[in-house]
Design an enzyme around this catalytic site. Structure first.
Site, short mmCIF file in Angstrom:
data_model
loop_
_atom_site.label_atom_id
_atom_site.label_comp_id
_atom_site.label_asym_id
_atom_site.label_seq_id
_atom_site.Cartn_x
_atom_site.Cartn_y
_atom_site.Cartn_z
N VAL A 80 -7.29 -26.01 -6.22
CA VAL A 80 -6.53 -26.97 -5.43
C VAL A 80 -5.91 -28.00 -6.38
CG1 VAL A 80 -6.60 -28.71 -3.62
CG2 VAL A 80 -8.04 -26.67 -3.44
N THR A 82 -1.79 -28.57 -6.19
CA THR A 82 -0.48 -28.96 -5.65
C THR A 82 -0.40 -28.87 -4.14
OG1 THR A 82 0.33 -26.71 -5.96
CG2 THR A 82 0.67 -28.26 -7.78
N ILE A 141 -2.14 -19.05 -5.26
CA ILE A 141 -1.93 -19.60 -3.91
C ILE A 141 -0.91 -20.73 -3.94
CG2 ILE A 141 -3.02 -20.64 -1.89
CD1 ILE A 141 -3.89 -17.75 -2.49
N LYS A 152 13.37 -22.21 -0.10
CA LYS A 152 13.86 -22.51 1.25
C LYS A 152 14.76 -23.74 1.21
CE LYS A 152 12.39 -23.91 5.87
NZ LYS A 152 11.28 -24.04 6.84
N HIS A 304 19.34 19.83 -15.70
CA HIS A 304 19.48 19.70 -14.26
C HIS A 304 18.14 19.82 -13.55
CE1 HIS A 304 23.78 19.57 -14.66
NE2 HIS A 304 23.79 20.72 -15.30
N PHE A 495 3.04 32.84 -2.95
CA PHE A 495 2.77 34.27 -2.81
C PHE A 495 4.05 35.11 -2.68
CE2 PHE A 495 2.15 32.73 1.71
CZ PHE A 495 3.27 33.33 2.25
#
Length: 546
Positions: A80, A82, A141, A152, A304, A495
Protein backbone atom coordinates in the site's frame (compact mmCIF):
# COMPACT_ATOMS: atom_id res chain seq x y z
CA UNK A 1 -23.15 2.67 -10.12
CA UNK A 2 -23.64 5.93 -11.98
CA UNK A 3 -21.62 7.04 -14.98
CA UNK A 4 -20.49 10.67 -15.20
CA UNK A 5 -21.94 12.33 -18.31
CA UNK A 6 -21.48 16.07 -17.86
CA UNK A 7 -22.73 18.63 -20.34
CA UNK A 8 -19.96 18.94 -23.01
CA UNK A 9 -20.48 22.69 -23.04
CA UNK A 10 -18.98 22.80 -19.54
CA UNK A 11 -15.60 21.53 -20.73
CA UNK A 12 -12.77 23.95 -21.41
CA UNK A 13 -10.34 23.20 -24.18
CA UNK A 14 -6.96 21.84 -23.00
CA UNK A 15 -4.83 21.01 -26.01
CA UNK A 16 -1.39 21.82 -24.60
CA UNK A 17 -1.03 20.99 -20.89
CA UNK A 18 2.06 22.42 -19.15
CA UNK A 19 3.73 19.91 -16.82
CA UNK A 20 4.21 21.29 -13.32
CA UNK A 21 3.97 18.10 -11.26
CA UNK A 22 4.98 14.54 -12.10
CA UNK A 23 4.40 11.24 -10.30
CA UNK A 24 7.12 8.67 -10.98
CA UNK A 25 7.06 5.04 -9.82
CA UNK A 26 8.96 2.52 -11.92
CA UNK A 27 10.27 -1.03 -11.58
CA UNK A 28 12.37 -0.67 -14.73
CA UNK A 29 14.87 2.07 -13.86
CA UNK A 30 16.18 2.36 -17.43
CA UNK A 31 16.63 6.05 -18.26
CA UNK A 32 15.14 7.10 -14.92
CA UNK A 33 17.89 9.51 -13.90
CA UNK A 34 18.05 11.15 -17.32
CA UNK A 35 14.28 11.68 -17.17
CA UNK A 36 14.40 13.02 -13.61
CA UNK A 37 17.22 15.43 -14.48
CA UNK A 38 15.35 16.76 -17.51
CA UNK A 39 12.11 17.23 -15.59
CA UNK A 40 13.83 18.86 -12.62
CA UNK A 41 15.71 21.23 -14.90
CA UNK A 42 12.35 22.19 -16.45
CA UNK A 43 11.03 23.12 -13.02
CA UNK A 44 8.75 20.10 -12.62
CA UNK A 45 7.97 18.97 -9.06
CA UNK A 46 8.84 15.29 -8.68
CA UNK A 47 6.75 12.98 -6.50
CA UNK A 48 7.84 9.38 -6.18
CA UNK A 49 7.70 6.11 -4.26
CA UNK A 50 10.13 3.76 -2.55
CA UNK A 51 13.23 2.79 -4.51
CA UNK A 52 12.37 5.17 -7.34
CA UNK A 53 12.42 8.15 -4.96
CA UNK A 54 15.66 6.92 -3.38
CA UNK A 55 17.34 6.58 -6.77
CA UNK A 56 16.43 10.16 -7.68
CA UNK A 57 17.42 11.49 -4.25
CA UNK A 58 20.78 9.65 -4.31
CA UNK A 59 21.55 11.44 -7.57
CA UNK A 60 21.18 14.76 -5.77
CA UNK A 61 17.73 15.84 -6.90
CA UNK A 62 14.79 16.98 -4.80
CA UNK A 63 11.92 14.52 -4.72
CA UNK A 64 8.76 14.39 -2.60
CA UNK A 65 7.82 11.03 -1.13
CA UNK A 66 4.27 9.86 -1.80
CA UNK A 67 3.89 9.32 1.95
CA UNK A 68 4.31 13.06 2.40
CA UNK A 69 1.48 13.65 -0.08
CA UNK A 70 -0.92 11.11 1.42
CA UNK A 71 0.02 11.64 5.08
CA UNK A 72 0.07 7.85 5.33
CA UNK A 73 3.21 5.70 5.46
CA UNK A 74 4.00 3.03 2.90
CA UNK A 75 2.78 -0.15 4.57
CA UNK A 76 2.34 -3.90 4.30
CA UNK A 77 5.80 -4.40 2.78
CA UNK A 78 5.06 -1.79 0.14
CA UNK A 79 1.72 -3.27 -0.94
CA UNK A 80 0.00 0.00 0.00
CA UNK A 81 1.66 3.19 -1.22
CA UNK A 82 -0.36 5.10 -3.80
CA UNK A 83 -3.88 3.76 -3.18
CA UNK A 84 -5.09 6.97 -1.57
CA UNK A 85 -7.46 9.84 -2.54
CA UNK A 86 -4.64 12.38 -2.33
CA UNK A 87 -2.98 10.55 -5.22
CA UNK A 88 -5.95 9.39 -7.26
CA UNK A 89 -7.87 12.64 -7.02
CA UNK A 90 -4.79 14.31 -8.50
CA UNK A 91 -4.81 11.74 -11.32
CA UNK A 92 -8.53 11.71 -12.08
CA UNK A 93 -9.57 15.35 -11.68
CA UNK A 94 -10.87 16.58 -15.04
CA UNK A 95 -9.58 20.15 -14.99
CA UNK A 96 -11.63 21.04 -18.06
CA UNK A 97 -14.44 21.23 -15.49
CA UNK A 98 -14.40 24.19 -13.10
CA UNK A 99 -16.23 22.05 -10.54
CA UNK A 100 -13.36 19.52 -10.44
CA UNK A 101 -10.82 22.30 -10.18
CA UNK A 102 -12.73 23.79 -7.26
CA UNK A 103 -13.06 20.44 -5.49
CA UNK A 104 -9.30 19.87 -5.67
CA UNK A 105 -8.76 23.33 -4.18
CA UNK A 106 -11.25 22.62 -1.39
CA UNK A 107 -9.52 19.30 -0.64
CA UNK A 108 -6.03 20.81 -0.78
CA UNK A 109 -4.94 18.34 -3.45
CA UNK A 110 -2.63 19.28 -6.32
CA UNK A 111 -3.13 17.66 -9.75
CA UNK A 112 -0.55 15.68 -11.70
CA UNK A 113 0.07 16.52 -15.35
CA UNK A 114 2.56 13.69 -15.93
CA UNK A 115 2.63 10.13 -14.57
CA UNK A 116 5.50 7.75 -15.28
CA UNK A 117 4.75 4.20 -14.16
CA UNK A 118 5.85 0.76 -15.24
CA UNK A 119 4.71 -2.36 -13.47
CA UNK A 120 6.24 -5.08 -11.32
CA UNK A 121 8.15 -7.58 -13.51
CA UNK A 122 5.49 -10.28 -13.41
CA UNK A 123 6.32 -11.94 -16.75
CA UNK A 124 10.03 -11.97 -15.99
CA UNK A 125 9.37 -13.48 -12.56
CA UNK A 126 7.29 -16.30 -14.05
CA UNK A 127 9.96 -16.92 -16.71
CA UNK A 128 12.63 -17.18 -14.02
CA UNK A 129 10.90 -20.23 -12.55
CA UNK A 130 10.15 -18.50 -9.26
CA UNK A 131 7.85 -20.16 -6.74
CA UNK A 132 4.17 -19.28 -6.57
CA UNK A 133 4.52 -16.95 -3.58
CA UNK A 134 7.16 -14.88 -5.37
CA UNK A 135 5.10 -14.77 -8.55
CA UNK A 136 2.00 -13.63 -6.68
CA UNK A 137 3.99 -10.92 -4.89
CA UNK A 138 4.84 -9.53 -8.33
CA UNK A 139 1.19 -8.98 -9.23
CA UNK A 140 1.06 -5.17 -9.29
CA UNK A 141 -2.04 -3.49 -7.85
CA UNK A 142 -1.29 0.18 -7.34
CA UNK A 143 0.62 0.50 -10.61
CA UNK A 144 -2.21 -0.57 -12.93
CA UNK A 145 -4.63 1.59 -10.94
CA UNK A 146 -2.45 4.67 -11.51
CA UNK A 147 -1.90 3.82 -15.18
CA UNK A 148 -5.59 3.31 -15.91
CA UNK A 149 -6.65 6.40 -13.96
CA UNK A 150 -4.14 8.57 -15.82
CA UNK A 151 -5.02 7.08 -19.21
CA UNK A 152 -8.72 7.66 -18.58
CA UNK A 153 -7.92 11.27 -17.73
CA UNK A 154 -5.68 11.80 -20.78
CA UNK A 155 -7.28 15.19 -21.58
CA UNK A 156 -5.37 16.41 -18.52
CA UNK A 157 -2.63 13.86 -17.79
CA UNK A 158 0.16 12.31 -19.87
CA UNK A 159 0.78 8.69 -18.84
CA UNK A 160 4.14 7.10 -19.73
CA UNK A 161 4.64 3.33 -19.32
CA UNK A 162 7.83 2.77 -21.30
CA UNK A 163 11.33 4.30 -21.20
CA UNK A 164 11.12 4.44 -25.00
CA UNK A 165 8.70 7.38 -24.62
CA UNK A 166 10.89 9.43 -22.27
CA UNK A 167 12.69 11.46 -24.95
CA UNK A 168 9.46 12.49 -26.69
CA UNK A 169 7.82 13.51 -23.40
CA UNK A 170 10.87 15.51 -22.27
CA UNK A 171 10.87 17.33 -25.60
CA UNK A 172 7.19 18.19 -25.12
CA UNK A 173 7.76 19.43 -21.56
CA UNK A 174 10.57 21.69 -22.72
CA UNK A 175 8.36 22.99 -25.54
CA UNK A 176 5.67 24.12 -23.11
CA UNK A 177 3.59 21.02 -22.45
CA UNK A 178 2.10 17.83 -23.82
CA UNK A 179 -0.36 17.99 -26.69
CA UNK A 180 -3.72 16.23 -26.72
CA UNK A 181 -2.55 14.09 -29.65
CA UNK A 182 0.47 12.92 -27.64
CA UNK A 183 -1.60 12.23 -24.54
CA UNK A 184 -4.09 10.18 -26.55
CA UNK A 185 -1.29 8.13 -28.06
CA UNK A 186 0.30 7.55 -24.67
CA UNK A 187 -3.08 6.57 -23.21
CA UNK A 188 -3.54 3.95 -25.93
CA UNK A 189 -0.13 2.52 -25.11
CA UNK A 190 -0.98 2.55 -21.42
CA UNK A 191 -4.24 0.64 -21.81
CA UNK A 192 -2.45 -1.87 -24.04
CA UNK A 193 0.25 -2.21 -21.37
CA UNK A 194 -2.20 -3.00 -18.58
CA UNK A 195 -4.21 -5.31 -20.84
CA UNK A 196 -1.07 -7.32 -21.64
CA UNK A 197 -0.13 -7.38 -17.98
CA UNK A 198 -3.55 -8.64 -16.91
CA UNK A 199 -3.44 -11.23 -19.68
CA UNK A 200 -0.14 -12.57 -18.38
CA UNK A 201 -1.52 -12.72 -14.84
CA UNK A 202 -4.75 -14.40 -15.97
CA UNK A 203 -2.84 -16.95 -18.05
CA UNK A 204 -0.58 -17.81 -15.12
CA UNK A 205 -3.45 -18.35 -12.72
CA UNK A 206 -5.40 -20.35 -15.31
CA UNK A 207 -2.40 -22.66 -15.76
CA UNK A 208 -2.25 -23.12 -11.98
CA UNK A 209 -5.86 -24.25 -11.62
CA UNK A 210 -6.50 -26.12 -14.89
CA UNK A 211 -7.01 -29.85 -14.40
CA UNK A 212 -4.53 -32.14 -16.20
CA UNK A 213 -5.76 -33.96 -19.30
CA UNK A 214 -5.24 -37.32 -17.62
CA UNK A 215 -7.60 -36.32 -14.81
CA UNK A 216 -10.19 -35.26 -17.38
CA UNK A 217 -9.89 -38.56 -19.21
CA UNK A 218 -10.23 -40.52 -15.97
CA UNK A 219 -13.34 -38.59 -15.00
CA UNK A 220 -14.91 -39.20 -18.40
CA UNK A 221 -14.10 -42.92 -18.09
CA UNK A 222 -15.94 -43.00 -14.75
CA UNK A 223 -18.97 -41.34 -16.29
CA UNK A 224 -18.36 -38.05 -14.51
CA UNK A 225 -18.37 -34.62 -16.09
CA UNK A 226 -14.69 -33.98 -16.62
CA UNK A 227 -13.11 -30.62 -15.81
CA UNK A 228 -11.71 -29.03 -18.95
CA UNK A 229 -7.96 -29.09 -19.50
CA UNK A 230 -8.35 -25.66 -21.08
CA UNK A 231 -9.11 -22.39 -19.28
CA UNK A 232 -12.63 -21.00 -19.49
CA UNK A 233 -11.32 -17.73 -20.91
CA UNK A 234 -8.52 -17.54 -23.46
CA UNK A 235 -6.40 -14.44 -23.11
CA UNK A 236 -3.85 -13.62 -25.81
CA UNK A 237 -1.37 -10.79 -25.60
CA UNK A 238 1.31 -9.63 -28.02
CA UNK A 239 3.25 -6.48 -28.83
CA UNK A 240 3.74 -5.17 -32.35
CA UNK A 241 7.47 -5.31 -32.98
CA UNK A 242 7.62 -4.81 -36.73
CA UNK A 243 5.52 -3.54 -39.61
CA UNK A 244 6.35 -5.78 -42.55
CA UNK A 245 6.74 -4.63 -46.15
CA UNK A 246 3.64 -6.61 -47.06
CA UNK A 247 1.84 -9.82 -46.22
CA UNK A 248 1.54 -13.11 -48.04
CA UNK A 249 1.11 -11.08 -51.23
CA UNK A 250 2.14 -7.54 -52.11
CA UNK A 251 -1.39 -6.15 -51.85
CA UNK A 252 -1.75 -7.32 -48.22
CA UNK A 253 -0.55 -5.28 -45.26
CA UNK A 254 1.13 -7.16 -42.41
CA UNK A 255 2.88 -6.78 -39.07
CA UNK A 256 4.77 -8.98 -36.62
CA UNK A 257 3.49 -9.27 -33.07
CA UNK A 258 5.54 -11.05 -30.43
CA UNK A 259 3.91 -12.87 -27.57
CA UNK A 260 4.61 -11.28 -24.21
CA UNK A 261 5.24 -14.66 -22.62
CA UNK A 262 6.49 -16.74 -25.55
CA UNK A 263 9.83 -17.67 -27.02
CA UNK A 264 10.16 -18.69 -30.63
CA UNK A 265 10.83 -17.53 -34.16
CA UNK A 266 9.08 -14.22 -33.41
CA UNK A 267 11.75 -13.50 -30.78
CA UNK A 268 14.69 -14.62 -32.95
CA UNK A 269 17.63 -12.26 -33.41
CA UNK A 270 18.49 -11.37 -37.00
CA UNK A 271 22.25 -11.25 -37.52
CA UNK A 272 22.37 -10.47 -41.22
CA UNK A 273 20.39 -10.00 -44.40
CA UNK A 274 17.28 -8.39 -45.77
CA UNK A 275 14.23 -7.61 -43.68
CA UNK A 276 12.16 -10.68 -42.86
CA UNK A 277 8.93 -11.03 -44.80
CA UNK A 278 5.60 -12.53 -43.78
CA UNK A 279 6.31 -15.68 -45.78
CA UNK A 280 9.83 -15.89 -44.34
CA UNK A 281 8.38 -16.02 -40.84
CA UNK A 282 5.83 -18.68 -41.77
CA UNK A 283 8.42 -20.92 -43.41
CA UNK A 284 11.04 -20.33 -40.71
CA UNK A 285 8.54 -21.35 -38.06
CA UNK A 286 7.71 -24.54 -39.96
CA UNK A 287 11.40 -25.30 -40.45
CA UNK A 288 12.23 -24.84 -36.77
CA UNK A 289 9.27 -26.98 -35.79
CA UNK A 290 10.51 -29.78 -38.06
CA UNK A 291 14.18 -29.61 -37.07
CA UNK A 292 13.43 -29.50 -33.36
CA UNK A 293 11.28 -32.62 -33.51
CA UNK A 294 14.60 -34.45 -33.32
CA UNK A 295 17.03 -34.68 -30.42
CA UNK A 296 19.95 -35.68 -32.65
CA UNK A 297 21.55 -33.08 -34.99
CA UNK A 298 18.90 -32.36 -37.62
CA UNK A 299 18.19 -30.00 -40.52
CA UNK A 300 14.90 -29.19 -42.21
CA UNK A 301 14.52 -27.32 -45.50
CA UNK A 302 11.09 -25.78 -46.00
CA UNK A 303 9.35 -24.23 -48.97
CA UNK A 304 5.77 -22.94 -48.72
CA UNK A 305 5.46 -24.53 -45.25
CA UNK A 306 6.27 -28.02 -46.56
CA UNK A 307 9.56 -29.91 -46.30
CA UNK A 308 11.86 -30.16 -49.30
CA UNK A 309 14.01 -32.38 -47.12
CA UNK A 310 14.59 -33.45 -43.53
CA UNK A 311 17.58 -35.37 -42.24
CA UNK A 312 19.55 -36.25 -39.14
CA UNK A 313 23.32 -36.53 -39.02
CA UNK A 314 25.04 -39.71 -40.09
CA UNK A 315 26.26 -41.59 -36.96
CA UNK A 316 29.95 -41.31 -37.90
CA UNK A 317 29.86 -37.79 -39.38
CA UNK A 318 32.83 -35.59 -38.51
CA UNK A 319 30.63 -32.49 -38.88
CA UNK A 320 27.18 -33.72 -37.85
CA UNK A 321 25.12 -30.65 -38.72
CA UNK A 322 26.82 -30.28 -42.11
CA UNK A 323 26.10 -33.97 -42.73
CA UNK A 324 22.43 -33.49 -41.85
CA UNK A 325 22.14 -30.49 -44.17
CA UNK A 326 23.77 -32.28 -47.09
CA UNK A 327 21.38 -35.23 -46.70
CA UNK A 328 18.32 -32.98 -46.36
CA UNK A 329 19.31 -30.96 -49.44
CA UNK A 330 19.83 -34.14 -51.50
CA UNK A 331 16.18 -35.07 -51.03
CA UNK A 332 14.93 -32.39 -53.44
CA UNK A 333 17.59 -29.90 -54.60
CA UNK A 334 15.23 -28.36 -57.15
CA UNK A 335 12.63 -27.40 -54.56
CA UNK A 336 15.28 -26.33 -52.03
CA UNK A 337 16.13 -23.38 -54.31
CA UNK A 338 14.84 -20.32 -52.45
CA UNK A 339 14.00 -22.36 -49.36
CA UNK A 340 14.30 -21.77 -45.64
CA UNK A 341 16.72 -23.85 -43.58
CA UNK A 342 16.53 -24.63 -39.87
CA UNK A 343 19.17 -26.48 -37.86
CA UNK A 344 18.84 -27.63 -34.26
CA UNK A 345 22.58 -27.28 -33.68
CA UNK A 346 25.12 -24.49 -34.23
CA UNK A 347 25.77 -23.86 -37.93
CA UNK A 348 29.37 -24.81 -38.72
CA UNK A 349 31.68 -23.54 -41.42
CA UNK A 350 31.18 -26.83 -43.28
CA UNK A 351 27.41 -26.36 -43.40
CA UNK A 352 27.80 -22.68 -44.28
CA UNK A 353 30.07 -23.41 -47.24
CA UNK A 354 27.45 -25.77 -48.67
CA UNK A 355 24.64 -23.26 -48.16
CA UNK A 356 26.72 -20.52 -49.79
CA UNK A 357 26.34 -22.24 -53.17
CA UNK A 358 22.54 -22.50 -52.88
CA UNK A 359 20.05 -19.64 -53.15
CA UNK A 360 18.52 -19.62 -49.67
CA UNK A 361 16.10 -17.13 -48.13
CA UNK A 362 16.63 -17.78 -44.42
CA UNK A 363 18.87 -19.84 -42.16
CA UNK A 364 17.78 -20.15 -38.53
CA UNK A 365 19.69 -21.98 -35.81
CA UNK A 366 20.54 -21.73 -32.12
CA UNK A 367 23.91 -20.17 -33.09
CA UNK A 368 26.47 -19.70 -35.87
CA UNK A 369 30.18 -20.38 -35.56
CA UNK A 370 32.12 -17.17 -36.31
CA UNK A 371 33.60 -18.78 -39.44
CA UNK A 372 30.14 -19.81 -40.61
CA UNK A 373 28.80 -16.32 -40.05
CA UNK A 374 31.69 -14.85 -42.03
CA UNK A 375 31.03 -17.20 -44.96
CA UNK A 376 27.27 -16.62 -45.07
CA UNK A 377 27.52 -12.87 -44.54
CA UNK A 378 29.21 -12.60 -47.92
CA UNK A 379 25.73 -13.21 -49.35
CA UNK A 380 24.10 -9.82 -49.06
CA UNK A 381 20.45 -10.83 -48.85
CA UNK A 382 20.42 -14.12 -46.95
CA UNK A 383 18.67 -13.73 -43.60
CA UNK A 384 20.53 -15.28 -40.65
CA UNK A 385 18.57 -15.75 -37.43
CA UNK A 386 19.43 -17.13 -34.01
CA UNK A 387 16.76 -18.51 -31.74
CA UNK A 388 16.40 -17.35 -28.12
CA UNK A 389 18.60 -19.25 -25.67
CA UNK A 390 15.51 -20.56 -23.88
CA UNK A 391 13.73 -21.66 -27.06
CA UNK A 392 11.45 -24.66 -26.74
CA UNK A 393 8.62 -25.96 -28.90
CA UNK A 394 5.23 -24.75 -27.72
CA UNK A 395 3.11 -27.09 -25.64
CA UNK A 396 -0.09 -25.70 -27.13
CA UNK A 397 -1.05 -24.28 -30.50
CA UNK A 398 -3.60 -21.60 -31.35
CA UNK A 399 -5.14 -21.21 -34.80
CA UNK A 400 -7.45 -18.39 -35.82
CA UNK A 401 -10.70 -19.24 -37.57
CA UNK A 402 -13.47 -16.84 -38.53
CA UNK A 403 -15.12 -15.72 -35.34
CA UNK A 404 -12.73 -17.39 -32.92
CA UNK A 405 -9.74 -19.59 -32.21
CA UNK A 406 -8.94 -23.28 -32.04
CA UNK A 407 -6.55 -24.39 -29.30
CA UNK A 408 -4.94 -27.80 -29.06
CA UNK A 409 -2.05 -29.59 -27.43
CA UNK A 410 0.93 -29.65 -29.76
CA UNK A 411 1.59 -32.94 -31.56
CA UNK A 412 4.16 -34.44 -29.22
CA UNK A 413 2.79 -37.99 -29.34
CA UNK A 414 5.35 -40.46 -28.07
CA UNK A 415 4.50 -43.29 -30.47
CA UNK A 416 7.91 -42.68 -32.04
CA UNK A 417 9.03 -45.53 -29.75
CA UNK A 418 8.80 -48.63 -31.90
CA UNK A 419 8.20 -50.79 -28.83
CA UNK A 420 4.57 -49.65 -28.95
CA UNK A 421 4.14 -50.53 -32.64
CA UNK A 422 2.38 -53.67 -33.90
CA UNK A 423 3.95 -55.78 -36.64
CA UNK A 424 1.11 -56.67 -39.05
CA UNK A 425 2.98 -58.06 -42.06
CA UNK A 426 6.41 -59.40 -43.06
CA UNK A 427 9.40 -60.14 -40.89
CA UNK A 428 10.43 -57.96 -37.94
CA UNK A 429 12.59 -55.14 -39.19
CA UNK A 430 16.31 -55.12 -38.50
CA UNK A 431 17.88 -52.35 -36.41
CA UNK A 432 18.68 -50.03 -39.33
CA UNK A 433 15.24 -50.43 -40.88
CA UNK A 434 13.58 -49.74 -37.55
CA UNK A 435 15.70 -46.63 -37.15
CA UNK A 436 14.69 -45.42 -40.61
CA UNK A 437 11.02 -46.15 -39.92
CA UNK A 438 11.21 -44.19 -36.66
CA UNK A 439 12.84 -41.28 -38.49
CA UNK A 440 10.27 -41.35 -41.31
CA UNK A 441 7.36 -41.53 -38.89
CA UNK A 442 8.66 -38.63 -36.84
CA UNK A 443 9.50 -36.54 -39.94
CA UNK A 444 6.05 -37.13 -41.45
CA UNK A 445 4.60 -34.93 -38.72
CA UNK A 446 6.09 -31.89 -40.43
CA UNK A 447 4.44 -32.69 -43.78
CA UNK A 448 1.01 -31.27 -44.64
CA UNK A 449 -1.67 -33.95 -44.91
CA UNK A 450 -2.14 -36.17 -46.77
CA UNK A 451 1.51 -36.98 -46.06
CA UNK A 452 3.77 -39.73 -47.36
CA UNK A 453 7.48 -39.61 -46.58
CA UNK A 454 10.12 -41.98 -47.97
CA UNK A 455 13.43 -42.24 -46.11
CA UNK A 456 16.76 -44.02 -46.10
CA UNK A 457 19.75 -43.76 -43.78
CA UNK A 458 18.14 -41.07 -41.59
CA UNK A 459 17.14 -38.77 -44.43
CA UNK A 460 14.03 -38.13 -46.47
CA UNK A 461 14.38 -39.16 -50.12
CA UNK A 462 10.85 -38.40 -51.33
CA UNK A 463 7.95 -36.40 -49.91
CA UNK A 464 4.32 -36.37 -51.01
CA UNK A 465 2.38 -33.63 -49.29
CA UNK A 466 -0.87 -31.74 -49.11
CA UNK A 467 -2.83 -33.85 -51.59
CA UNK A 468 -6.56 -34.42 -51.30
CA UNK A 469 -6.16 -38.17 -51.62
CA UNK A 470 -3.45 -40.48 -50.34
CA UNK A 471 -2.85 -42.16 -53.68
CA UNK A 472 -1.66 -38.88 -55.21
CA UNK A 473 0.63 -38.32 -52.23
CA UNK A 474 2.12 -41.78 -52.77
CA UNK A 475 2.72 -41.05 -56.46
CA UNK A 476 4.27 -37.69 -55.61
CA UNK A 477 6.64 -39.18 -53.02
CA UNK A 478 7.73 -41.95 -55.38
CA UNK A 479 8.21 -39.58 -58.32
CA UNK A 480 10.30 -37.19 -56.23
CA UNK A 481 12.43 -40.06 -54.92
CA UNK A 482 12.99 -41.58 -58.37
CA UNK A 483 15.47 -44.47 -58.20
CA UNK A 484 15.92 -43.84 -54.47
CA UNK A 485 12.42 -45.17 -53.76
CA UNK A 486 13.66 -48.73 -54.17
CA UNK A 487 14.96 -49.90 -50.81
CA UNK A 488 13.57 -46.94 -48.88
CA UNK A 489 11.06 -47.07 -46.02
CA UNK A 490 7.76 -45.20 -45.98
CA UNK A 491 5.66 -43.46 -43.37
CA UNK A 492 2.07 -42.37 -43.83
CA UNK A 493 0.58 -39.77 -41.48
CA UNK A 494 -2.78 -41.58 -41.48
CA UNK A 495 -4.09 -45.00 -42.47
CA UNK A 496 -4.43 -46.21 -46.04
CA UNK A 497 -8.19 -46.28 -46.72
CA UNK A 498 -7.61 -48.73 -49.58
CA UNK A 499 -4.68 -50.83 -50.72
CA UNK A 500 -4.18 -48.71 -53.87
CA UNK A 501 -1.99 -46.08 -52.22
CA UNK A 502 0.18 -48.68 -50.52
CA UNK A 503 0.46 -50.57 -53.80
CA UNK A 504 2.10 -47.49 -55.39
CA UNK A 505 4.80 -47.69 -52.71
CA UNK A 506 5.17 -51.47 -53.01
CA UNK A 507 5.57 -51.25 -56.79
CA UNK A 508 8.32 -48.66 -56.30
CA UNK A 509 10.32 -51.08 -54.12
CA UNK A 510 9.69 -49.71 -50.62
CA UNK A 511 11.06 -52.24 -48.12
CA UNK A 512 9.07 -51.34 -44.99
CA UNK A 513 6.12 -49.17 -43.99
CA UNK A 514 4.93 -47.45 -40.81
CA UNK A 515 1.33 -46.23 -40.68
CA UNK A 516 -1.29 -45.73 -37.96
CA UNK A 517 -3.74 -48.44 -39.03
CA UNK A 518 -7.41 -48.19 -38.15
CA UNK A 519 -9.06 -48.37 -41.56
CA UNK A 520 -12.14 -50.55 -42.07
CA UNK A 521 -10.08 -52.07 -44.90
CA UNK A 522 -6.96 -52.76 -42.85
CA UNK A 523 -7.18 -56.46 -43.78
CA UNK A 524 -7.03 -55.56 -47.48
CA UNK A 525 -4.03 -53.29 -46.91
CA UNK A 526 -2.22 -55.88 -44.77
CA UNK A 527 -2.86 -58.54 -47.43
CA UNK A 528 -1.18 -56.35 -50.09
CA UNK A 529 1.89 -55.85 -47.89
CA UNK A 530 2.02 -59.55 -47.04
CA UNK A 531 1.77 -60.55 -50.70
CA UNK A 532 4.72 -58.27 -51.47
CA UNK A 533 6.73 -59.68 -48.55
CA UNK A 534 7.04 -56.17 -47.07
CA UNK A 535 7.33 -55.42 -43.37
CA UNK A 536 4.57 -53.13 -42.11
CA UNK A 537 3.94 -51.74 -38.63
CA UNK A 538 0.87 -50.07 -37.19
CA UNK A 539 1.88 -47.18 -34.93
CA UNK A 540 -1.57 -46.74 -33.38
CA UNK A 541 -1.65 -42.94 -33.80
CA UNK A 542 -1.86 -40.54 -36.72
CA UNK A 543 -0.04 -37.28 -37.50
CA UNK A 544 -2.49 -35.10 -39.43
CA UNK A 545 -1.11 -31.61 -40.06
CA UNK A 546 -3.39 -29.10 -41.78
Amino acid sequence: MSVHAADPSLYRDRDVVPVRRALISVSDKSGLLELAVALADAGVELVSTGSTAQTIRDAGYVVTDVASVTGFPESLDGRVKTLHPAVHAGLLADLRLESHEQQLADLGIAPFELVVVNLYPFVETVASGADTATVVENVDIGGPAMVRASAKNHPNVAIVVSPSSYAEVVEAVRAGGTTLELRKRLAAQAFGHTAAYDTAVASYFASEVVAPSATSAAAEHDGQEAPSAFPEHLTLSADRTATLRYGENAHQSAALYTSTNGTGIAQATQLHGKEMSYNNYVDADAAVRAAYDFTEPAVAIIKHANPCGIAVAAPDAGDPIASAHAAAHACDPLSAFGGVIAANRTVTRGMAETIADIFTEVVVAPAFDPEALEVLSRKKNIRLLTLPADFALAEREVKQISGGFLVQDADRFTAFDQSTWTLVSGEPADEQTLADLAFAWKASRAVKSNAILLANQGASVGVGMGQVNRVDSCHLAVNRAGDRAAGSVAASDAFFPFADGLQVLLDAGVRAVAQPGGSVRDDEVIAAATAAGVTMYFTGERHFFH
